[in-house]
Design a protein around this motif. Structure first.
Motif, mmCIF file in Angstrom:
data_model
loop_
_atom_site.group_PDB
_atom_site.id
_atom_site.type_symbol
_atom_site.label_atom_id
_atom_site.label_comp_id
_atom_site.label_asym_id
_atom_site.label_seq_id
_atom_site.Cartn_x
_atom_site.Cartn_y
_atom_site.Cartn_z
ATOM 1 N N VAL A 47 -13.536 0.650 -3.192
ATOM 2 C CA VAL A 47 -12.213 0.578 -2.564
ATOM 3 C C VAL A 47 -11.968 -0.840 -2.058
ATOM 4 O O VAL A 47 -12.730 -1.350 -1.241
ATOM 5 N N ASP A 51 -6.337 -1.494 -2.163
ATOM 6 C CA ASP A 51 -6.316 -0.046 -2.398
ATOM 7 C C ASP A 51 -6.032 0.689 -1.097
ATOM 8 O O ASP A 51 -5.209 1.610 -1.049
ATOM 9 N N LEU A 52 -6.726 0.292 -0.059
ATOM 10 C CA LEU A 52 -6.555 0.941 1.237
ATOM 11 C C LEU A 52 -5.135 0.735 1.769
ATOM 12 O O LEU A 52 -4.521 1.662 2.307
#
Length: 106
Positions: A47, A51-52
């Protein structure tokens, strides 16, 4: 009538109070801890910050649209769960009271 604790097999190294005595090896630990640690490392590596950010943007969009689970998740992740927030407020209030008392006695 109180009896001294009885040793229980190979894990029986206890003192007169029933507590584990010095030198007791303890339990075997979590047999899956190493595997779980490796999986967590892999997940964190998979991640990216981007993405977060995208996931959080979607979560906020869903919360704004009225999704109660999304609202709860955004609030819990940003403000903390209500119990945690209450504890923090209580601690801060106690700190203020202690500081005020210290100033008054000085």
């Amino acid at each position: 009538m109180i009896h001294a604790p009885l040793p229980n097999g190979s894990n029986g190294k206890r003192d007169a109070s029933g507590r584990f005595a010095r030198g007791n090896a303890g339990g075997p630990g979590n047999p899956y801890a190493k595997q779980v640690g490796a999986l967590r490392s892999a997940m964190i590596g998979a991640v990216t910050p981007e993405d977060l950010a995208a996931v959080m943007a979607k979560l906020v969009t869903l919360a704004k649209a009225g999704s109660v689970p999304s609202i709860r998740e955004v609030l819990d992740r940003t403000l903390g769960k209500p119990v945690q927030a209450d504890l923090i407020e209580r601690i801060e209030e106690l700190e203020r009271l202690v500081a005020a008392k210290a100033e008054a006695s000085a």
